[in-house]
Design a protein around this motif. Sequence first.
Motif: not given
Length: 346
Positions: A59, A145, A302
């Motif tokens: 991210a 993402k 992430d």
Amino acid sequence: MHVDSNKENGPDGFELQRFIRAILRQKLVVIGFTVLGAVLAASYAFLATPVYEAKAFVAPPSQNDIANFHYGRMRESELTPYTVKDVYDIYTRRLQGESLRRTFFYKVYVPSLSADERKSSQDVLYARFSQVLRVVPPLKETSDKYSVVVQTNNPQQAKEWAAAYVSQAGDLAKNEMIRNLAIESQVRARNLEQQISSARETSRKAREDSLVKLSEALRIAKAIGLEKPPAITVNQSVIAGGESGQLTYMRGSKALKAEIENLQARKSDDPFTDRLRDLQDKYNFFSGLKTDAALVSVYRQDGDVELPDNPIKPNKRLILILGVISGLILGVAFVLVRRFFAETSE
């Protein structure tokens, strides 16, 4: 009027009954094909090499992650601060870039292959590698993402490759950012160096101009025999050189000669150059500006890359079901074909 239902459905119903009777008479054949299909499917499902999948999600970095990129970048310095999007765009471009894929292919994937596998052509190996490692862009327009998906026969290897690919993309993007910052700082330092040189040259010419004016005023003062300023009230700015220096000679020959000697003996004009010290401070700052790679980050991972427990391939349940269905269909087809040739021969 009465219609005979047997006549209405006679031919079709009769053929269906013959079809069912033929299958029932040779049900062992159908069962045999079904069992054979199940056995073959089970053999493949349990003997095929399992494939494991590992995923790494990335991210955008936080403002704190890119804070050190802003050092020295102010509106006053003509260097616009980077935004999170600016930094993350560089990272995602590197993540999806062909250069990183090629590097990973030659340095990581190819060395992991056996000697026999390496004998294949580079195009074939790269095509296989493209199936092993994929970079998946955001699935939604509102999402930012990205994910790196690795599928290999070794779960530990899949995990390590996914993490390594994400990390290598980060190193490339970070180095690119640092190079950009260094180049911008160097350009800014060169501009300041040019301004310093120009300011010094302006001061040097101003001193030469002052010497010319004072020398002319000295000749005039000597010509009229004026050694000291006259005891009359005169505007000091006029005597100091106002009105284009027309009355500078009124300082007197002594003062003019002393000032000329002082200007000629001056070794440096730096103390008399406007804004020079401020320019020098800025030059020293930008010429020595460096970004510590350990203090910045161009992405944020992430979650951790999980070690896959269960293989995604082969899907044993689905393969067994397809094997049973395929065996059943082949068994029925065999019975019908056999019956067809038997009736034809009769």
